[in-house]
Design an enzyme around this catalytic site. Structure first.
Site, PDB file in Angstrom:
ATOM      1  N   HIS A 378      49.537  32.923  35.068  1.00 15.01           N
ATOM      2  CA  HIS A 378      49.729  33.457  36.420  1.00 15.01           C
ATOM      3  C   HIS A 378      48.453  33.591  37.240  1.00 15.01           C
ATOM      4  CE1 HIS A 378      54.017  34.627  36.551  1.00 15.01           C
ATOM      5  NE2 HIS A 378      53.898  34.700  35.245  1.00 15.01           N
ATOM      6  N   LYS A 569      51.261  42.869  50.429  1.00 21.23           N
ATOM      7  CA  LYS A 569      50.959  42.401  49.071  1.00 21.23           C
ATOM      8  C   LYS A 569      49.970  43.390  48.491  1.00 21.23           C
ATOM      9  CE  LYS A 569      49.645  38.582  51.095  1.00 21.23           C
ATOM     10  NZ  LYS A 569      50.156  37.390  50.357  1.00 21.23           N
ATOM     11  N   ARG A 570      49.681  43.295  47.177  1.00 17.27           N
ATOM     12  CA  ARG A 570      48.669  44.180  46.602  1.00 17.27           C
ATOM     13  C   ARG A 570      47.339  44.008  47.338  1.00 17.27           C
ATOM     14  NH1 ARG A 570      49.956  47.089  41.707  1.00 17.27           N
ATOM     15  NH2 ARG A 570      47.775  47.662  41.801  1.00 17.27           N
ATOM     16  N   LYS A 575      42.788  38.385  48.307  1.00 17.18           N
ATOM     17  CA  LYS A 575      43.876  38.221  49.276  1.00 17.18           C
ATOM     18  C   LYS A 575      43.380  38.396  50.719  1.00 17.18           C
ATOM     19  CE  LYS A 575      47.325  39.769  45.904  1.00 17.18           C
ATOM     20  NZ  LYS A 575      48.340  38.681  45.796  1.00 17.18           N
ATOM     21  N   THR A 677      54.821  34.696  46.268  1.00 12.53           N
ATOM     22  CA  THR A 677      56.273  34.597  46.458  1.00 12.53           C
ATOM     23  C   THR A 677      56.680  35.315  47.745  1.00 12.53           C
ATOM     24  OG1 THR A 677      56.475  36.448  44.918  1.00 12.53           O
ATOM     25  CG2 THR A 677      56.987  34.242  44.069  1.00 12.53           C
ATOM     26  N   LYS A 681      59.556  34.447  50.883  1.00 11.82           N
ATOM     27  CA  LYS A 681      60.521  35.388  51.472  1.00 11.82           C
ATOM     28  C   LYS A 681      60.438  35.353  52.995  1.00 11.82           C
ATOM     29  CE  LYS A 681      59.989  38.019  47.312  1.00 11.82           C
ATOM     30  NZ  LYS A 681      59.149  38.966  46.577  1.00 11.82           N
TER      31      LYS A 681
END
Length: 843
Positions: A378, A569-570, A575, A677, A681
């Site tokens: 992952h 998101k986290r 990110k 993911t 969405k």
């Protein structure tokens, strides 16, 4: 309050929310009242909203039980190959509405509650999220369970029943504070304890080598108590099982050799054993080598493997006598998927069972093991890779360490045969890292012990073959595969966005719910004015509903005509929530500079949790809230720009924000986000993506057309090149005035007047040791944001791009992903057959 259906509505409505039958409504009302009176308010006159929720949950659960028993009976009779998806995380969210959708009961429940005088949405809001995961990895497991049931696979999810899931996030004075998530406080109507299947798990002790083989002795015993949760497929009457283990101390715990005479203390010490399943470790993409975490990983693995072996041996329904006596057909009857390296101890534990207990030869056991197991990687971030100290393994699991050493010896012998004399390759490929404290590289263990290794998006699978696992790929290229992630369209379209699902069904029928590739048929409607209007209208309604929610939660007035620009998101440096912040500050500065000019209005929302020990992530949250405080109270800005931090982002909040978003921020440095993911969405729900060529964004651009996304920034090759030549943040700071202004404001205290030095650390990181090269993509990001503003001024053209995105999102169904795992890795065949309902005769 939902509006009542007229009789005519009922007859013609074959909505994606299920057909309403008068009998169904009557039955549901009866069941609801029965549960309310007999199971909930025995001794109270007044029912609370929570009582009503539990009554409805139990009424809906009644519809699951018969199907659940039938499905398991069907498996016992057919004896198919079973799939075991083992994960330390299952981020399930709420269950009630998902169950109603999959059983086709939503409209009937809606109507039943309306007739009783209740608002079903209010009841749904009472349910606690099952937050047994951190983010992408745990939510993927939950989507996979839904797809495996929908595709009729004999599949089981195995994991940990954490008493406390991911913490609840509270923002105090702009800082994240954590609160324990006591999600079981009021009970969980969806689980069933199965004490009859309780199993022993051992820790510590030592190994004795006898003529009869190795014996693990003087170990400490803990019991694993299973709790089963039904997992319904969509419209096929199949109900699979998620089995989560809870730790239970044996009754004689600490009462034998220790604590002689201290009975009270011995009973209190039962907590030490039961702490194993107390709490989820709240790290996302970060390895914390704690003993309790290793205990959790082994606990899930040891209990699960005993269950798998028991089920393999006893194939007759309801029978516990062993009928299979050899392991020859084990790989033909069992597939085990390891969700990351967290369950990697499956490999030494299954070898221990086969060699030490079942007395197979090492060679036979190894052949069975490799044919059975497969591993999903992952992440490529080095700080996330699990590397357990040898000393810790030796203390906690002495026999497993011996087995790992033997696996490594044989593995390195094999490498030597293929690459004679290449000592550096042997060092790189060893399962044991010798530098400093000796550690076991769990990813290497998984690769060696599996017949298939997959990444989770094409670019990620290519990266692991070219970088971190290159040596293993060169040894056996056939082992490596790609399985691009997906999301379940039941939760992430039908459940969360019924308005959009309905207008799609009106154009192309309902087949897309089970076969999302049918969304391609929307391409022929892309220039149809009525459809463009419908799509825009649904989005506007979703935005208004979410704006009302925000005003209630945060007491800020939201301009529903503004672009809803969302990054949820986290919180993690890779990110790049900081890049988003820099755009917001720059946009703010532009409006301040020319207040008379027309600006496209924006509401920027960032949400996500920071790991409690991740200082920089917590500083990023503080920056977001501090910048928001200034912008949201500046009269010059008005409603042209709002910056909001969405507190306590979780599955149930995602279900509200995703349908309302216009712009989806997917802006990680190229090569760092394995897949993502959330990106899928948003795409499915009619947002446009602003993003880098990273993770699944690459395939999204391919499916929808790159011109229908706002793609910007360095590609993986550019990042690699910059790593060679060196990234110099100062150069961008000196060259780009708007960037310099934003950074100077952060470092001077413009956004933190009470503590001007508050963000010095963050600025210092950005200027001098930013691994993720925020400044390198700043200019191109600003251009992409300008393009988004320009397009938004033309609503029709914007909506056409939205439709093209929805039409191109079919690939990103977890049904497609699971069908690929089934065919290429597990060797099982999906079935679209419908099982007989409980009230129908069995086939």
């Amino acid at each position: 309050m939902s509006k009542p259906l007229t009789d005519q509505d009922k007859r013609k409505q074959i909505s994606v929310r299920g057909i309403v039958g008068v009998e169904d409504v009557g039955e549901l009302k009866k069941a609801f009242n029965r549960h309310l009176h007999f199971t909930l308010v025995k001794d109270r006159n007044v029912a609370t909203t929570r009582d009503y929720y539990f009554a409805l949950a139990h009424a809906v659960r009644d519809h699951l039980v018969g199907r659940w028993i039938r499905t398991q009976q069907h498996f016992y009779e057919k004896d198919p190959k079973r799939v075991y998806y083992i994960s330390l995380e299952f981020y399930m969210g709420r269950t009630l509405q998902n169950t109603m959708v999959n059983l086709g009961l939503q409209n009937a429940c809606d109507e039943a509650m309306y007739q009783i005088g209740l608002d079903i949405e209010e009841l749904e809001e009472m349910e606690e999220d099952a937050g047994l995961g951190n983010g992408g990895l745990g939510r993927l497991a939950a989507c996979f369970l839904d797809s495996m049931a929908t595709l009729g696979l004999a599949a089981y999810g195995y994991g940990m029943r954490y008493e406390f899931g991911i913490f609840n996030q509270k923002i105090h004075d702009g800082w994240q504070m954590e609160e324990a998530d006591d999600w079981l406080r009021y009970g969980n109507p969806w689980e069933k304890a199965r004490p009859e299947y309780m199993l022993p798990v051992h820790f510590y002790g030592h190994v004795e080598h006898t003529e009869d083989g190795a014996k693990w002795v003087n170990s400490q015993l803990v019991f694993a108590l299973p709790y089963d949760t039904p997992v319904p497929g969509y419209g096929n009457n199949a109900v699979n099982t998620m089995r989560l283990w809870s730790a239970k101390a044996p009754n004689d715990f600490n009462l034998k050799e220790f604590n002689v005479g201290d009975y009270i203390q011995a009973v209190l010490d039962r907590n030490l054993a039961e702490n194993i399943s107390r709490v989820l470790y709240p790290n996302d993409n970060f390895f914390e080598g704690k003993e309790l975490r290793l205990k959790q990983e082994y606990f899930v693995v040891a209990a699960t493997l005993q269950d798998i072996v028991r089920r393999y041996k006893a194939s007759k329904f309801g029978s516990r006598e062993a009928v299979r006596t050899t392991f020859d057909s084990f790989p033909d009857k069992v597939a085990i998927q390891l969700n990351d390296t967290h369950p990697s101890l499956v490999i030494p534990e299954l070898m221990r069972i086969m060699v030490d207990i079942e007395k197979l030869t090492w060679e036979k056991a190894w052949e069975v093991l490799v044919r059975t197991c497969a591993y999903t990687n992952h992440t490529v971030l080095p700080e996330a890779l699990e590397r357990w100290p040898v000393d810790l393994l030796n203390t906690l699991l002495p026999r497993h360490l011996e087995i790992i050493y033997e696996i490594n010896r044989r593995h390195l012998d094999n490498v030597s045969r293929v690459f004679p004399g290449d000592l550096d390759r042997l060092r790189r490929m060893s399962l044991i890292e010798e530098e400093g404290c000796k550690r076991v590289n769990m990813a290497h263990l998984c690769i060696v012990g599996s017949h298939a290794v997959n990444g989770v998006a094409r670019i990620h699978s290519d990266i692991i073959k070219a970088t971190c696992f290159r040596d293993f790929w060169e040894l056996d290229p056939s082992k490596f595969q790609n399985k691009t992630n997906g999301i379940t369209p039941r939760r992430w379209l039908v459940l969360c966005n019924p308005g959009l699902a309905d207008i799609i069904a009106e154009r192309i029928g309902e087949g897309f719910i089970r076969d999302l590739s049918q969304l391609r048929q929307l391409e022929k409607h892309v220039n149809e004015d009525a459809f463009i209007r419908d799509v825009a209208k649904v989005k506007q309604e979703n935005k208004q509903k979410f704006a009302a929610y925000l005003e209630k939660q945060y007491k800020v007035k939201i301009n529903a005509a503004s672009i809803f620009d969302v990054q949820v998101k986290r919180i993690h440096e890779y990110k790049r929530q900081l890049l988003n912040c820099l755009h917001v500050i720059t946009y703010y500065n532009r409006i301040r500079k020319e207040p008379q000019k027309h600006f496209v209005p924006r509401t920027v929302m960032i949400g996500g949790k920071a790991a409690p020990g991740y200082h920089m992530a917590k500083m990023i949250i503080k920056i977001i809230t501090a910048v928001g405080d200034v912008i949201n109270h500046d009269p010059v800005i008005g409603d042209r720009l709002k910056f909001i931090f969405l507190e306590n982002y979780r599955v149930s909040l995602a279900e509200k924000v995703v349908p309302a978003a216009d712009l989806s921020e997917q802006i990680s440095t190229a090569g760092t986000e394995a897949s993502g993911t959330g990106n899928m969405k948003f795409m499915l729900n009619g947002a446009l993506t602003i993003g880098t060529m990273d993770g699944a964004n690459v395939e999204m651009a391919e499916e929808a057309g790159e011109e229908n996304l706002f793609i910007f920034g360095m590609r993986v090759e550019d990042v690699d090149e910059m790593d060679k030549t060196g990234y110099n943040a100062q150069e961008y700071y000196d060259r780009i005035p708007e960037l310099k202004q934003a950074i100077d404001q952060l470092s001077s205290g413009y956004f933190s007047p009470k503590d001007p030095n508050l963000f010095k650390d963050v600025v210092n990181m950005l200027m001098h040791h930013d691994r993720f090269k925020v400044f390198a993509d700043y200019e191109d990001y600003m251009c992409a944001q300008d393009k988004a503003n320009q397009l938004y001024k033309n609503p029709k053209e914007w909506t056409k791009k939205v439709i093209k995105n929805i039409a191109g999102s079919g690939k990103f169904s977890s049904d497609r992903t699971i069908a690929e795992y089934a065919k290429d890795i597990w060797g099982v065949t999906p079935s679209l057959d419908k099982l007989a309902a409980p009230n129908e005769p069995r086939q």
